[in-house]
Design a protein around this motif. Structure first.
Motif, PDB file in Angstrom:
ATOM      1  N   THR A  22       0.590  -1.184  -0.066  1.00 25.93           N
ATOM      2  CA  THR A  22       0.043  -0.006   0.029  1.00 25.93           C
ATOM      3  C   THR A  22       0.736   1.097  -0.003  1.00 25.93           C
ATOM      4  N   ALA A  24       2.016   2.724  -2.447  1.00 24.88           N
ATOM      5  CA  ALA A  24       3.145   2.380  -3.476  1.00 24.88           C
ATOM      6  C   ALA A  24       3.305   3.607  -4.338  1.00 24.88           C
ATOM      7  N   SER A  25       2.432   4.714  -4.186  1.00 27.31           N
ATOM      8  CA  SER A  25       3.006   6.060  -4.920  1.00 27.31           C
ATOM      9  C   SER A  25       3.790   7.137  -4.046  1.00 27.31           C
ATOM     10  N   GLY A  30       6.759   3.309  -2.281  1.00 28.19           N
ATOM     11  CA  GLY A  30       7.432   3.359  -3.408  1.00 28.19           C
ATOM     12  C   GLY A  30       8.639   2.770  -3.267  1.00 28.19           C
ATOM     13  N   ALA A  33       8.137  -1.024  -2.562  1.00 30.12           N
ATOM     14  CA  ALA A  33       7.749  -1.809  -3.740  1.00 30.12           C
ATOM     15  C   ALA A  33       8.930  -1.827  -4.924  1.00 30.12           C
ATOM     16  N   THR A  34       9.732  -1.027  -5.031  1.00 22.63           N
ATOM     17  CA  THR A  34      11.042  -0.979  -5.869  1.00 22.63           C
ATOM     18  C   THR A  34      11.894  -2.016  -5.658  1.00 22.63           C
ATOM     19  N   VAL A  43       4.753  -8.136  -7.227  1.00 21.27           N
ATOM     20  CA  VAL A  43       4.090  -7.236  -6.127  1.00 21.27           C
ATOM     21  C   VAL A  43       2.845  -6.649  -6.709  1.00 21.27           C
ATOM     22  N   ARG A  44       1.923  -6.563  -5.896  1.00 19.91           N
ATOM     23  CA  ARG A  44       0.687  -5.822  -6.167  1.00 19.91           C
ATOM     24  C   ARG A  44       0.602  -4.238  -5.708  1.00 19.91           C
ATOM     25  N   LEU A  45       0.460  -3.350  -6.582  1.00 23.65           N
ATOM     26  CA  LEU A  45       0.560  -2.063  -5.926  1.00 23.65           C
ATOM     27  C   LEU A  45      -0.712  -1.254  -5.854  1.00 23.65           C
ATOM     28  N   LEU A  53       1.065   5.344  -9.585  1.00 21.43           N
ATOM     29  CA  LEU A  53       1.922   4.076  -9.172  1.00 21.43           C
ATOM     30  C   LEU A  53       3.048   3.838 -10.219  1.00 21.43           C
ATOM     31  N   ALA A  59       5.057  -6.021 -11.353  1.00 23.43           N
ATOM     32  CA  ALA A  59       4.421  -5.427 -10.485  1.00 23.43           C
ATOM     33  C   ALA A  59       2.764  -5.292 -11.085  1.00 23.43           C
ATOM     34  N   PRO A  61      -0.556  -3.130 -10.871  1.00 21.13           N
ATOM     35  CA  PRO A  61      -1.319  -2.052 -10.326  1.00 21.13           C
ATOM     36  C   PRO A  61      -2.795  -2.345  -9.890  1.00 21.13           C
TER      37      PRO A  61
END
Length: 310
Positions: A22, A24-25, A30, A33-34, A43-45, A53, A59, A61
């Motif tokens: 969560t 992820a932006s 972020g 996630a990276t 990964v689910r963003l 995102l 990944a 989204p």
């Protein structure tokens, strides 16, 4: 990739259990996630605005899924094994949003939650928002899910951000100390937890709480001195009383609960609730945590507003 990122680039397509991230932006989600994507983890963003995102290999989204919308969260988390839960933006409904998101994760079959909490999370914490984190932790503990809590200290990024263009860092922090921590260190520690094996042959972080801090606790006056050195102008710390703190923030027109959070974050420092220095970052990442001087030297954009006297 940040220079401190310990994760290697994947040699093949992403494989293994799905991790949902969560925020992820944002600055923390972020980064995590990276790091996971570079390690080859699917990964689910999740983010408030899917258009923001990041585009990462492996990944997926998710559509918009506000924490407080249980059904949308359940759909977004379907098939996920682990949830990296970055705390929601402060609001009067924050705990309800967190508990709804946790319940949705359990209903979707998520087996593990790694929750980004806050240092000193207690039911009677001075910092009002830290009480929200305690309530969220308590709910996760009662859920049918494995969990790990990452209790972050103040962000190093917050120190220049909270210093006004007039060169004054003001608040009711007294002479208290804070072991502020870098986003990069939190992201690296979180990634280590998320990547760790949990079987009998590897380390398990289940049920653990880690305090993520910088390497040393310093006063806000010392922070102002460091800001002076890096900006080349005089930056000062102005300790306020509670009344002065509320008065100096009145012009923002923020709701009472939000101003109380701002003020009590400083009061938690004065009360000694932010002075803890933990070795969790070096233990989890294998390298020292970043100090304030290093942070400022490597993040010049964080204090750009202070380079011209207002």
């Amino acid at each position: 990739m940040n220079a401190t990122d310990p994760t290697p680039a994947p040699d093949s397509l992403s494989t293994g259990p799905l991790t949902a991230v969560t925020g992820a932006s944002g600055a923390l989600g972020g980064r995590v996630a990276t790091r996971l994507a570079r390690a080859g983890v699917p990964v689910r963003l999740l983010g408030r605005d899917p258009a923001r995102l990041p585009d990462l290999p492996g990944a997926d989204p998710a559509p918009p899924a506000p924490y407080g919308d249980g059904e949308a969260m359940r759909r977004a988390l379907a098939g996920a094994h682990t949830l990296f839960l970055v705390s929601a933006h402060e609001s009067p409904d924050r705990v309800r949003e967190h508990t709804t998101a946790v319940n949705a994760a359990v209903a979707a079959g998520v087996e593990r939650i790694v929750y980004v909490s806050f240092l000193g999370a207690e039911p009677d914490a001075t910092f009002t928002f830290a009480r929200d984190h305690w309530d969220t932790e308590a709910h996760i503990r009662t859920a049918d899910v494995r969990f790990t809590f990452l209790r972050d200290s103040w962000y190093l990024a917050g120190l220049p951000a909270m210093t006004g263009a007039d060169g004054v860092l003001r608040g009711p922090g007294g002479d208290g100390r804070v072991a502020a921590v870098a986003h990069e260190d939190i992201a690296d520690a979180a990634t280590a937890v998320l990547l760790a094996d949990t079987d009998a042959t590897g380390p398990s972080h289940d049920g653990r709480t880690y305090e993520l801090t910088g390497p040393v606790a310093f006063t806000l006056a010392e922070a102002a001195d460091e800001l002076s050195r890096v900006t080349g102008r005089t930056i000062t710390y102005e300790p306020e009383t509670r009344e002065e703190a509320y008065a100096s923030r009145a012009h923002y027109g923020a709701p009472d609960w939000e101003v109380a959070g701002w003020v009590t974050s400083y009061e938690a420092i004065a009360a000694g609730e932010m002075a803890a220095v933990s070795d969790a970052v070096p233990r989890l990442t294998g390298r020292p945590a970043m100090d304030l001087a290093t942070y400022l030297r490597t993040h010049p954009d964080s204090y750009r507003h202070l380079l011209t006297e207002g």
